[in-house]
Design an enzyme around this catalytic site. Structure first.
Site, PDB file in Angstrom:
ATOM      1  N   SER A   1       0.813  -1.420   0.261  1.00 46.18           N
ATOM      2  CA  SER A   1       0.114   0.337  -0.096  1.00 46.18           C
ATOM      3  C   SER A   1       0.672   1.146   0.353  1.00 46.18           C
ATOM      4  O   SER A   1       1.988   2.245  -0.619  1.00 46.18           O
ATOM      5  CB  SER A   1      -0.942   0.182   0.974  1.00 46.18           C
ATOM      6  OG  SER A   1      -1.964   1.225   0.905  1.00 46.18           O
TER       7      SER A   1
ATOM      8  N   ASP B   1       5.006  23.733  -1.455  1.00 48.07           N
ATOM      9  CA  ASP B   1       5.942  23.917  -1.785  1.00 48.07           C
ATOM     10  C   ASP B   1       6.798  22.174  -1.314  1.00 48.07           C
ATOM     11  O   ASP B   1       7.476  22.332  -0.945  1.00 48.07           O
ATOM     12  CB  ASP B   1       6.712  25.072  -1.629  1.00 48.07           C
ATOM     13  CG  ASP B   1       6.790  24.795   0.435  1.00 48.07           C
ATOM     14  OD1 ASP B   1       5.643  24.022   0.746  1.00 48.07           O
ATOM     15  OD2 ASP B   1       7.401  25.280   1.365  1.00 48.07           O
TER      16      ASP B   1
ATOM     17  N   HIS C   1      -7.530  -5.787  -0.106  1.00 45.36           N
ATOM     18  CA  HIS C   1      -6.309  -5.011  -0.924  1.00 45.36           C
ATOM     19  C   HIS C   1      -5.179  -5.148   0.691  1.00 45.36           C
ATOM     20  O   HIS C   1      -3.812  -5.135   0.145  1.00 45.36           O
ATOM     21  CB  HIS C   1      -6.514  -3.391   0.001  1.00 45.36           C
ATOM     22  CG  HIS C   1      -5.369  -2.443   0.479  1.00 45.36           C
ATOM     23  ND1 HIS C   1      -4.385  -2.048  -0.886  1.00 45.36           N
ATOM     24  CD2 HIS C   1      -5.244  -1.938   1.538  1.00 45.36           C
ATOM     25  CE1 HIS C   1      -3.591  -1.333  -0.296  1.00 45.36           C
ATOM     26  NE2 HIS C   1      -4.073  -0.736   0.719  1.00 45.36           N
TER      27      HIS C   1
END
Length: 437
Positions: A148, A358, A411
């Site tokens: 993951s 940023d 998953h």
């Protein structure tokens, strides 16, 4: 890394395992090696009887963000399989477990918590891993297994420090390289709706129960055992677990305990509320909430609470619209930093991070296109957490990356079935071809 940067190691044995605990001092900001430092913890595990053999090391990169590595006594299917071939290194990623923790107790009074947390993404984790690798085995590269978010970190590893990798194994964790968080969550909401449909098809009686719970919460001030209020929108976040192999069943058996009859009418039971309390609190993984969207941030664009904004495109999740209740998935919302006591002290930091622009790049597409490290990845066909199409799009841009698309696993397939790691290792050795199964 010098000898002064490593603390004494501690070795112990249990359950047929030999465990060695390592702690290292690493820079908070790897661009400022002489600046503030934090502690990094990793546990190295080898099968008893093989501790004196020169086995290669495998670094386990945990899912998350913000989750510590599995502990040996509770490690799942992949772990025992990996011990047949490797010394397994279980890294507590910075801010988690026994690595210097980042949570409400350590950050509440920090003068710049948001600035501090900018150093807890995959790029910093990879630099930590490289310092650990050099401390343990010098210049020798190692194998990485990323699950993951750990797979996201592996793509960052391949982008910024491929010299440290002998091979890379990824499960359920090929991220988009260039898409904005809005694209990620838009696709995630569609998958979450499909998982809701699958859940209520399996347990059709649960629609009535879920709707009744939501109606009760809308009319009453209900408190969980922790004292926190249970709201409708917070109840909806129980769908975050839908992508795991046994999560449908777990929610069903919890829902069937929802109501008890009292002289004053039906009320939500303590059993039900305690189960929700344990599942909904971020006390054990606050960084998961704080960093969930920043792990997608790069290219000068803020995430700006992407999941919250994109949700408006999916009115099915509007509990006040009069339709059947739908559970949300792996999304984090700004109101959670008002309702969860573990997150309240981190609210300002999360707000700052949501609007930050940023962020440095996490991936280097050009370097990935020229990749020379053997890479294999399990892509789960119906993965609720990581979009299949985004994963395959990324795979096509990484030179030599081979994929196995599995329809048979959720998953957490690497944790439930040792055959997943078997398959990946066989692919890395060239014994099995890419395919869909």
């Amino acid at each position: 890394m010098t000898a002064a940067d490593t603390a004494d190691t501690v070795t112990y044995r249990h359950s047929g395992l030999v465990c060695t605990d390592h702690t290292l001092s690493v820079p908070l900001d790897h661009a400022r090696p002489d600046g503030p430092r934090i502690t990094l913890f990793a546990r190295e595990v080898v099968a008893e009887g093989r501790e004196h053999q020169d086995l290669p090391r495998l670094l386990w990169l945990q899912g998350g963000p913000g989750c510590p590595a599995e502990r040996p006594h509770a490690a799942t299917a992949w772990f025992r399989r990996a011990l047949r071939d490797y010394r397994v290194v279980l890294l507590d990623q910075r801010g988690t477990g026994r690595s210097t923790p980042a949570d409400r107790t350590t950050l509440a009074d920090h003068p710049d918590a948001a600035g501090y947390l900018t150093h807890f993404r995959a790029d910093a984790i990879v630099r930590d891993a490289e310092l650990l690798r050099r401390a343990l085995q010098g210049d020798r590269p190692w194998t990485v297994l990323g699950q993951s978010f750990g797979g996201f970190c592996t793509l960052t590893y391949l982008s910024h420090a491929p010299e440290g990798l002998e091979q890379a194994l990824i499960t359920g964790g090929l991220p988009t390289l260039t898409r904005h968080a809005d694209d990620v969550y838009r696709a995630a909401y569609r998958r979450t709706l499909a998982h809701n449909d699958a859940y209520f098809a399996r347990y059709p009686g649960d629609q009535r129960l879920a709707d009744a719970v939501a109606a009760h919460l809308a009319e009453h001030d209900v408190r969980m055992p922790s004292g926190e209020r249970l709201t409708v929108r917070r109840f909806q976040t129980m769908g975050m677990t839908f992508g795991m192999s046994a999560s449908f069943d777990s929610l069903h058996y919890l829902l069937e305990t929802a109501f008890v009859d009292t002289p004053g009418g039906p009320r939500l039971s303590d059993v039900f509320l305690r189960g929700l309390d344990a599942a909904l609190s971020f006390a054990t993984r606050p960084l998961y909430a704080v960093l969930h969207e920043p792990v997608y941030a790069q290219g000068g664009r803020a995430t700006a609470w992407s999941a919250h904004r994109v949700r408006a495109e999916f009115p099915q999740f509007d509990a006040e619209a009069g339709g059947p209740l739908r559970f949300t998935g792996e999304m984090i919302y700004p109101w959670q930093f008002e309702e969860d006591p573990a997150l309240v002290p981190l609210r300002d930091a999360a707000e700052n991070l949501a609007h930050r622009t940023d962020w440095p790049a996490l991936y280097d597409p050009d370097r990935l296109a020229d990749n020379e490290v053997p890479v294999v990845a399990a892509v789960y066909h119906d993965d609720m957490f990581v979009d299949r199409e985004h994963s395959l799009e990324t795979a096509a841009h990484v030179r030599g990356l081979r994929t196995w698309v599995s329809r048979a696993h959720a998953h957490d397939g690497i944790r439930t079935d040792a055959a997943v790691l078997d398959r990946l290792l066989a692919m890395a050795r060239g014994e099995t071809s890419d395919c869909t199964a």
